[in-house]
Design an enzyme around this catalytic site. Structure first.
Site, PDB file in Angstrom:
ATOM      1  CB  THR A 183      -0.687   0.363   1.266  1.00 25.65           C
ATOM      2  OG1 THR A 183      -0.423   0.062   2.420  1.00 25.65           O
ATOM      3  CG2 THR A 183      -1.638  -1.180   1.474  1.00 25.65           C
ATOM      4  CD  GLU A 326      -5.360  -1.494   0.955  1.00 25.92           C
ATOM      5  OE1 GLU A 326      -5.467  -1.388   0.826  1.00 25.92           O
ATOM      6  OE2 GLU A 326      -4.695  -1.235   2.349  1.00 25.92           O
ATOM      7  CE  LYS A 437     -13.071  12.908  13.105  1.00 18.86           C
ATOM      8  NZ  LYS A 437     -11.575  12.974  12.284  1.00 18.86           N
ATOM      9  CD1 TRP A 442     -17.115  14.093  12.534  1.00 24.90           C
ATOM     10  CD2 TRP A 442     -17.946  12.368  10.533  1.00 24.90           C
ATOM     11  NE1 TRP A 442     -16.385  12.825  12.863  1.00 24.90           N
ATOM     12  CE2 TRP A 442     -17.008  12.035  11.605  1.00 24.90           C
ATOM     13  CE3 TRP A 442     -18.279  11.473   9.699  1.00 24.90           C
ATOM     14  CZ2 TRP A 442     -17.174   9.991  11.532  1.00 24.90           C
ATOM     15  CZ3 TRP A 442     -18.347  10.028   9.389  1.00 24.90           C
ATOM     16  CH2 TRP A 442     -17.389   9.257  10.941  1.00 24.90           C
TER      17      TRP A 442
HETATM   18  P1  AMP Z   1      -4.418   3.234  -2.993  1.00 19.91           P
HETATM   19  O1  AMP Z   1      -4.280   1.910  -1.966  1.00 19.91           O
HETATM   20  O2  AMP Z   1      -3.411   3.948  -3.097  1.00 19.91           O
HETATM   21  O3  AMP Z   1      -4.533   2.561  -4.007  1.00 19.91           O
HETATM   22  O4  AMP Z   1      -5.305   4.036  -1.726  1.00 19.91           O
HETATM   23  C1  AMP Z   1      -6.768   3.532  -1.855  1.00 19.91           C
HETATM   24  C2  AMP Z   1      -7.925   4.632  -1.478  1.00 19.91           C
HETATM   25  O5  AMP Z   1      -7.551   5.750  -2.291  1.00 19.91           O
HETATM   26  C3  AMP Z   1      -9.171   4.390  -1.249  1.00 19.91           C
HETATM   27  O6  AMP Z   1      -8.918   4.316   0.718  1.00 19.91           O
HETATM   28  C4  AMP Z   1      -9.577   5.449  -1.284  1.00 19.91           C
HETATM   29  O7  AMP Z   1      -9.447   6.935  -0.057  1.00 19.91           O
HETATM   30  C5  AMP Z   1      -8.941   6.434  -2.357  1.00 19.91           C
HETATM   31  N1  AMP Z   1      -9.590   6.008  -3.235  1.00 19.91           N
HETATM   32  C6  AMP Z   1      -9.315   5.454  -4.152  1.00 19.91           C
HETATM   33  N2  AMP Z   1     -10.816   5.635  -5.399  1.00 19.91           N
HETATM   34  C7  AMP Z   1     -11.583   6.732  -4.622  1.00 19.91           C
HETATM   35  C8  AMP Z   1     -12.506   7.388  -5.357  1.00 19.91           C
HETATM   36  N3  AMP Z   1     -12.835   7.416  -6.644  1.00 19.91           N
HETATM   37  N4  AMP Z   1     -12.790   8.297  -4.678  1.00 19.91           N
HETATM   38  C9  AMP Z   1     -13.083   8.718  -3.325  1.00 19.91           C
HETATM   39  N5  AMP Z   1     -11.740   7.951  -3.749  1.00 19.91           N
HETATM   40  C10 AMP Z   1     -10.669   7.164  -3.364  1.00 19.91           C
END
Ligand code: AMP
Length: 540
Positions: A183, A326, A437, A442
């Protein structure tokens, strides 16, 4: 009573064998430092089989991690399949990670061999002494110019391949590890996710669903999203599985170069994060984009203004997808359901700006973080988004942080705050740690920044919460103004009035040159918070 169906393992070998047999003349185009090069799937598959022999001759053990440090290219795609189809595990390294994180990841995964693009070698060379388990370094010449590191034995990809014979694939268990990806978390060390043959196979099928991205043989797919980030959203696998032509941009990542590839290669499905599409849109002005079919976009919230700008200029809105490392990553896609298609245009735009319904195979729910109780899908109740399904992680690799990230009944806690509409559309409100917050209520930093980015003079905007003596936290906006335009705090606040509740209005708007970005091109709220750590909000 048991069924009478054949129990055949879902292995990635099948995708390569299909490409060899059914679509050998379809094309993989790769950008290089100096131009583009092209090969057919038939040639690619033969090279992939030769690469299996190379891994054998380098005595890379079964299940060993085969790391890549590479742009999107046909060579990277050879590694994508040669490693898992020979019983080893592909480990894609993020080329934009901080050096300490790369060292941590390589050592944590115990990588045995690293395949590196020559144009990226300079980033890796200083770190080589810190890698404890790496036995081989193989350089892939991509038109870049870096010299080989001194005192280290360096192998050459093309030389190894030309001396190798095509090999048979290893026929393993469908639940064996196929690939791993860490990640790009902004806090603590990255966490490793391990995909299986089965999970990748099923995820690929989901990318082919018409109600998802719907990749098919007649497409020309261009994953701009890196192959080192969440499997390039499954699009590289989808290309091989269907025989869709693939355009892999390599280091040709400037907005102008990407626009050229879209136009010249007649790309139908280009996919990338919002910041990519912000840059590319002006470059497409007045050009022939008639081949485009859909533009998947995700990784962070897609500003409504961006999606609608594509609609206006190209007649084609962006297709928003949500997912995580994930979740393989595609978990939801903002398709328009048939019963909603007649909504007024502004409501359709809202749907497109949502993260959409879960794709077939994925289950989503929102949950009260305190009590763990499931919350209603009423379009307004906010809770933590949780996910379950056959291509959703059930834990992290050798990491005691797994316990916090999964519920007792096995769902992934995404760390995203969302509402669900009665029609099953997810609306991501924020990351749990990014919501502002204010006085116990929120404020969604994501919604606020999207509204700011709808202002024509705004190029980028990010909102964070800063400490406030009365309210606990209040919103603070950092804004990047478009070139040759002007903007004041008063104008931003006036623009927002009526668009958001009054108590959501930022206490302060500052103008900066650039919003800091993470290694995968998302706004880095952590860096922004660090930048303004000592900043005090105005008192009234
Ligand atoms: P990653 O593991 O780097 O792909 O990051 C995943 C995170 O990216 C998710 O938990 C979201 O917070 C954010 N994310 C991915 N796609 C979107 C989307 N279409 N809109 C908002 N947040 C997103």
């Amino acid at each position: 009573m048991q069924g009478t169906m054949q129990d055949r393992p879902l292995r990635l070998n099948h995708f390569v064998e299909r490409a060899e047999r059914y679509t050998p003349s379809k094309l993989i185009v790769s950008g290089t430092a100096t131009g583009v090069e092209q090969r057919t799937y038939g040639e690619w598959a033969e090279r992939t089989r030769k690469l299996v022999s190379v891994l054998d001759s380098l005595e890379v053990p079964p299940e060993a991690r085969v790391a890549t440090f590479a742009w999107n290219s046909a060579r990277h795609l050879e590694l994508y399949f040669a490693a898992p189809c020979s019983g080893r595990v592909l480990h894609t390294l993020n080329i934009r990670l901080f050096p300490e994180q790369l060292t941590y990841i390589v050592n944590h995964a115990e990588d045995d061999v690293i395949f590196v693009d020559r144009s990226l070698l300079g980033l890796l060379t200083p770190l080589l002494p810190s890698f404890r388990t790496v036995r081989h370094l193989v350089v892939m010449d991509d038109g870049g110019e870096a010299p080989n590191p001194e005192g280290v034995s360096v192998l050459n990809y093309e030389e190894l391949l030309s001396a190798a014979e095509p090999a048979e694939f290893f026929l393993g268990d469908e639940n064996a590890a196929a690939a791993m990806c860490y990640t790009s978390g902004t806090t603590g060390n990255p966490k490793g996710v391990i995909y299986t043959h089965r999970s990748t196979y099923l995820h690929t099928l989901s990318v082919l669903q018409a109600d998802s991205i719907g990749v098919c043989e007649s497409d020309t797919v261009m994953p701009v999203v890196p192959m080192f980030h969440a499997n390039a959203w499954g699009l590289a696998h989808a290309g091989v599985a269907t025989g869709a032509n693939l355009v892999l941009p390599g280091p040709r990542m400037t907005p102008a170069a990407l626009a050229d590839l879209i136009v010249e290669q007649r790309v139908t499905v280009p996919a990338g994060v919002p910041t990519i599409w912000m840059g590319v849109l002006p470059e497409l002005k007045g050009r022939d984009t008639s081949a485009l079919r859909t533009i998947p976009c995700g990784g962070s919230a897609v500003p409504k203004a961006l999606s609608e700008a594509y609609r206006e200029q190209l007649g084609l809105p962006i297709l928003q997808a949500w997912g995580m490392t994930e979740t393989s990553p595609i978990a939801s896609v903002a398709i328009t359901r048939s019963w909603l298609a007649d909504l007024p245009e502004d409501e359709l735009a809202d749907l497109r700006a949502s993260q959409g319904p879960a794709v077939l195979g994925v289950e989503l729910r929102i949950v009260d973080q305190e009590t763990g109780a499931e919350l209603p899908w009423d379009g307004s109740t906010r809770g933590e988004l949780q996910a379950a399904g056959p291509w959703i992680a059930s834990g992290y690799y050798n990491d005691d942080r797994s316990a916090d990230s999964f519920t007792p009944d096995g769902w992934l806690r995404t760390g995203d705050v969302a509402v669900m509409t009665p029609d099953g559309y997810v609306r991501i409100v924020d990351r749990t740690k990014d919501v502002v917050k204010s006085g116990g209520e929120w404020i969604s930093s994501v919604e606020l920044e999207n509204e700011i980015m709808a202002h024509p003079a705004v190029a980028e905007a990010a909102v964070i919460g800063l400490p406030h003596p009365k309210w606990g936290e209040r919103p603070f906006a950092a804004v990047v103004i478009r070139p040759e335009m002007t903007l004041t705090q008063a104008e931003v606040l006036e623009f927002l009035s009526g668009r958001v509740a009054n108590w959501w209005l930022p206490d302060e708007v500052v103008f900066i040159d650039e919003i800091p970005k993470t290694s995968v091109g998302k706004f880095s709220k952590k860096d922004l918070r660090d930048q303004f750590a000592d900043h005090v909000l105005p008192s009234d």
